[in-house]
Motif scaffolding. Sequence first.
Motif, mmCIF file in Angstrom:
data_model
loop_
_atom_site.group_PDB
_atom_site.id
_atom_site.type_symbol
_atom_site.label_atom_id
_atom_site.label_comp_id
_atom_site.label_asym_id
_atom_site.label_seq_id
_atom_site.Cartn_x
_atom_site.Cartn_y
_atom_site.Cartn_z
ATOM 1 N N CYS A 7 0.815 -1.209 0.000
ATOM 2 C CA CYS A 7 0.000 0.000 0.000
ATOM 3 C C CYS A 7 0.848 1.258 0.000
ATOM 4 O O CYS A 7 0.704 2.105 0.893
ATOM 5 N N PRO A 8 1.777 1.443 -0.958
ATOM 6 C CA PRO A 8 2.572 2.662 -0.954
ATOM 7 C C PRO A 8 1.718 3.873 -1.215
ATOM 8 O O PRO A 8 0.667 3.779 -1.831
ATOM 9 N N ASP A 9 2.180 5.004 -0.764
ATOM 10 C CA ASP A 9 1.402 6.227 -0.907
ATOM 11 C C ASP A 9 1.218 6.625 -2.351
ATOM 12 O O ASP A 9 0.308 7.365 -2.686
ATOM 13 N N TRP A 129 -19.640 3.213 14.582
ATOM 14 C CA TRP A 129 -18.347 2.931 13.963
ATOM 15 C C TRP A 129 -17.480 4.164 13.765
ATOM 16 O O TRP A 129 -16.374 4.065 13.230
ATOM 17 N N LYS A 130 -17.922 5.312 14.196
ATOM 18 C CA LYS A 130 -17.127 6.521 13.944
ATOM 19 C C LYS A 130 -15.751 6.448 14.605
ATOM 20 O O LYS A 130 -14.736 6.840 14.005
ATOM 21 N N LYS A 131 -15.677 5.928 15.808
ATOM 22 C CA LYS A 131 -14.394 5.833 16.511
ATOM 23 C C LYS A 131 -13.424 4.943 15.750
ATOM 24 O O LYS A 131 -12.235 5.268 15.594
ATOM 25 N N GLN A 132 -13.921 3.810 15.242
ATOM 26 C CA GLN A 132 -13.062 2.889 14.496
ATOM 27 C C GLN A 132 -12.595 3.501 13.177
ATOM 28 O O GLN A 132 -11.438 3.322 12.775
ATOM 29 N N ILE A 133 -13.496 4.212 12.501
ATOM 30 C CA ILE A 133 -13.137 4.847 11.239
ATOM 31 C C ILE A 133 -12.071 5.916 11.480
ATOM 32 O O ILE A 133 -11.107 6.046 10.705
ATOM 33 N N LEU A 134 -12.215 6.664 12.539
ATOM 34 C CA LEU A 134 -11.219 7.680 12.880
ATOM 35 C C LEU A 134 -9.851 7.045 13.136
ATOM 36 O O LEU A 134 -8.818 7.577 12.718
ATOM 37 N N LYS A 135 -9.837 5.903 13.808
ATOM 38 C CA LYS A 135 -8.572 5.217 14.081
ATOM 39 C C LYS A 135 -7.936 4.735 12.781
ATOM 40 O O LYS A 135 -6.723 4.888 12.574
ATOM 41 N N GLN A 136 -8.735 4.147 11.917
ATOM 42 C CA GLN A 136 -8.194 3.672 10.641
ATOM 43 C C GLN A 136 -7.590 4.820 9.840
ATOM 44 O O GLN A 136 -6.487 4.706 9.294
ATOM 45 N N LEU A 137 -8.291 5.933 9.779
ATOM 46 C CA LEU A 137 -7.784 7.089 9.037
ATOM 47 C C LEU A 137 -6.500 7.620 9.657
ATOM 48 O O LEU A 137 -5.569 7.999 8.942
ATOM 49 N N ALA A 141 -3.532 7.239 7.188
ATOM 50 C CA ALA A 141 -3.418 8.479 6.408
ATOM 51 C C ALA A 141 -3.140 9.703 7.264
ATOM 52 O O ALA A 141 -3.279 10.825 6.772
ATOM 53 N N GLY A 142 -2.786 9.508 8.510
ATOM 54 C CA GLY A 142 -2.526 10.646 9.385
ATOM 55 C C GLY A 142 -3.779 11.355 9.833
ATOM 56 O O GLY A 142 -3.719 12.457 10.382
ATOM 57 N N GLY A 143 -4.927 10.746 9.589
ATOM 58 C CA GLY A 143 -6.202 11.344 9.967
ATOM 59 C C GLY A 143 -7.063 11.696 8.768
ATOM 60 O O GLY A 143 -6.674 11.511 7.613
ATOM 61 N N TYR A 144 -8.246 12.186 9.061
ATOM 62 C CA TYR A 144 -9.163 12.604 8.002
ATOM 63 C C TYR A 144 -8.716 13.947 7.425
ATOM 64 O O TYR A 144 -8.331 14.853 8.153
ATOM 65 N N GLY A 145 -8.753 14.062 6.090
ATOM 66 C CA GLY A 145 -8.515 15.370 5.481
ATOM 67 C C GLY A 145 -7.560 15.397 4.319
ATOM 68 O O GLY A 145 -7.972 15.305 3.166
ATOM 69 N N VAL A 164 -18.096 10.061 -4.756
ATOM 70 C CA VAL A 164 -17.078 9.061 -4.442
ATOM 71 C C VAL A 164 -15.960 9.714 -3.650
ATOM 72 O O VAL A 164 -15.485 10.794 -4.012
ATOM 73 N N MET A 165 -15.530 9.080 -2.563
ATOM 74 C CA MET A 165 -14.343 9.509 -1.834
ATOM 75 C C MET A 165 -13.321 8.387 -1.878
ATOM 76 O O MET A 165 -13.663 7.210 -1.709
ATOM 77 N N THR A 166 -12.049 8.761 -2.114
ATOM 78 C CA THR A 166 -10.990 7.778 -2.203
ATOM 79 C C THR A 166 -9.794 8.191 -1.353
ATOM 80 O O THR A 166 -9.673 9.335 -0.922
ATOM 81 N N GLY A 167 -8.903 7.238 -1.133
ATOM 82 C CA GLY A 167 -7.679 7.475 -0.384
ATOM 83 C C GLY A 167 -7.021 6.149 -0.093
ATOM 84 O O GLY A 167 -7.365 5.124 -0.693
ATOM 85 N N ARG A 168 -6.070 6.134 0.838
ATOM 86 C CA ARG A 168 -5.456 4.871 1.202
ATOM 87 C C ARG A 168 -6.453 4.028 1.981
ATOM 88 O O ARG A 168 -7.070 4.477 2.939
ATOM 89 N N HIS A 169 -6.636 2.788 1.543
ATOM 90 C CA HIS A 169 -7.573 1.867 2.170
ATOM 91 C C HIS A 169 -8.990 2.429 2.177
ATOM 92 O O HIS A 169 -9.749 2.213 3.134
#
Length: 350
Positions: A7-9, A129-137, A141-145, A164-169
Amino acid sequence: MTDDRRCPDVVGNGLVSLSRREFVSTVGAAATVASAVSLPNVILADEKKPQQPESLVKKLYGSLSETQRKQVCFDWDHVDDERGLLRSRVANNWQITDKEKYNVASAFYTKDQQEMIEAIFYGLYSADWKKQILKQLKDDAGGYGKQQTIAIFGQPDTGKFEFVMTGRHLTVRCDGDSADHVAFGGPIFYGHAAQSGTEAPDHPGNVYWHQAMKANALYKMLDGKQRKVALVEAAPEESAVDFQGKQGGFDGIRISELSRDQKEHAQGVLKTLLEPYRDSDQVEAMKLLDKQGGLDNCHLAFYQSEDIGDDGVWDIWRLEGPSFVWHFRGAPHVHVWVNVADDASVELNA
């Protein structure tokens, strides 16, 4: 699509205890809670009740300037020369628009627009699931944004559309049922690398690993003959989640061949897979699965390849039916590819 594991950037039918009606009732009981997810106040319709993501997409679209629309809005059937039909593309790590210029936290968007985008995104998930999603981000990815981008396809103000929203994972969609016959607006992707690179056998801190543990608990319920059918030596390419149709050669054991208690557990696996998402998407996925014969018409496979720690807890497994694919790859960390429809003719763009 090339599988990049680093999963490289840059880069019903016959089900025992939980019918679709019962499932809908179960998840529906949480709908009121889900609608109360904490969202930015600027997008509240009446300062009490958050708007649905679809309504917010229309509001966001209406707020965009012509300059903004030129960069993040596309025709419904826009085809990218290198990436194909962009609206339905899915990948483990990609940006739908320029990350440096148009990430969702950038000054390209006004503060109100940023808040609408954030509300759309979190509105696609269960409040629980908001807490889990925040942790994954944060981990990935250093967080949401700054590491996520968006695009809008079609005409939210007058016709069919897709956000559509995209990013790492991350590939997640909101379409207001514009895309016929598919769940989640089209194929989606989620994942998590709670640690750098390869995770330990028990995947500490991974917000999705419990899904694999739930599935592995079913494997332990199988008898010797069933295990020989369910356990397959080599896993398919993780991104190979095109539909096989009714005549497909599916890996693993057919759910209809399980015992009563095993079927009940299989329903629990499915519920665990769906629970991160908002109530309406859970219900739609179940409805489409019913149209293709229900969970009984699916197969569950576990793969010996890439068993981290050689512990017999299968890191890679797959639940698949004629037009239902949920592929979980837990090695070296979690990648999950999801493709659900009511018709196998729906094509994937990966």
